[in-house]
Design an enzyme around this catalytic site. Structure first.
Site, PDB file in Angstrom:
ATOM      1  N   TYR A 151       0.862  -1.327  -0.056  1.00 47.86           N
ATOM      2  CA  TYR A 151       0.023   0.175  -0.085  1.00 47.86           C
ATOM      3  C   TYR A 151       0.575   1.467   0.094  1.00 47.86           C
ATOM      4  O   TYR A 151       0.890   2.159  -0.877  1.00 47.86           O
ATOM      5  CB  TYR A 151      -0.691  -0.163   1.096  1.00 47.86           C
ATOM      6  N   ALA A 153       4.146   1.612  -0.991  1.00 47.92           N
ATOM      7  CA  ALA A 153       4.745   1.757  -2.073  1.00 47.92           C
ATOM      8  C   ALA A 153       3.805   2.158  -3.298  1.00 47.92           C
ATOM      9  O   ALA A 153       4.279   2.982  -4.220  1.00 47.92           O
ATOM     10  CB  ALA A 153       5.382   0.574  -2.554  1.00 47.92           C
TER      11      ALA A 153
END
Length: 242
Positions: A151, A153
């Site tokens: 999430y 990234a």
């Protein structure tokens, strides 16, 4: 009347954004992929109080579905002036327990989906010399979060898309900005336990969780015609936390 397309418009933050823009007399298009019932219920509720809304279906990762969505917009003679990339996915796990498919899927939904949609809408924005794009990211994009590598990234990538496209599209009268909410009470965060929420609130200067309506207000600001000189910005809606 300006037209705004809100992806994931039937979700927690999405509904607040849809209502805020409708109340400001935008023609709102509620996008959904699978949540047709929720999108239709929201449309009916808003139309009952005289607001102008449409709904449209589309799988943002499927090129054929996206092209059909563009065709449907054209058939309805709708030109998108404002795009709010709100649709998102969260599927948390420690790295050694996270299936590769979960990492890939979250990256696709949160980054590839917005990119594919922007790619299809930018030509019409360029043609009219006007556009507003607002990406919904997250505070974890900058600081990271344990057990949320996919999430965090994906949202960091979306923020960089925001910065890069702000530079690329500025000459065409198109602004690109992002709103990065803190922890909000929505279906996406309902798995966060109460102790974690209370510990988070203690760190927030305003002493409470921000509301979905707060995020919607920030989107309205970026979408305004008078905000034409504001682009490539990422604004945290987090009660002063960061």
């Amino acid at each position: 009347m300006k037209t705004v397309l809100v992806t994931g418009g039937s979700g927690g933050i999405g509904q607040a954004i849809v209502q805020a823009f409708a109340e400001k007399k935008y023609h709102v298009i509620i996008h959904y992929n699978r949540s047709k019932d929720k999108a239709e219920a929201l449309k009916i509720r808003l139309e009952k109080v005289g607001l102008t809304v449409d709904i449209i279906q589309g799988d943002l990762l499927n090129p054929s579905s996206l092209d059909a969505m563009m065709h449907e917009l054209s058939k309805r003679q709708l030109v998108v002036d404002v795009l709010i990339n709100n649709a998102g996915l969260k599927n948390d796990n420690p790295i050694d327990a996270m299936p590769d498919d979960d990492f890939i899927r979250v990256m696709q939904v949160n980054t590839e989906g917005p990119w594919k949609l922007m790619k299809r809408l930018v030509p019409s924005m360029k043609k009219q010399g006007y556009g507003r794009i607002v990406n919904i990211t997250s505070g974890v994009a900058k600081e990271g979060r344990a057990n949320q590598t996919n999430y965090a990234a994906s949202k960091a990538a979306l923020e960089n898309l925001t910065l890069s496209l702000g530079k690329e599209l500025g000459p065409f009268g198109i602004t690109v900005n992002a709103v990065a909410p803190g922890l909000i009470e929505t279906p996406m965060t309902e798995d966060v336990d109460q102790d974690t929420k209370e510990a988070y609130i203690k760190r927030v200067p305003i002493g409470r969780l921000v509301k979905a309506e707060d995020v919607a207000h920030a989107c309205l600001f970026f979408a305004d015609e008078k905000s034409g000189s504001i682009s490539g910005q990422i604004v945290g809606v987090n009660g002063g936390l960061r």
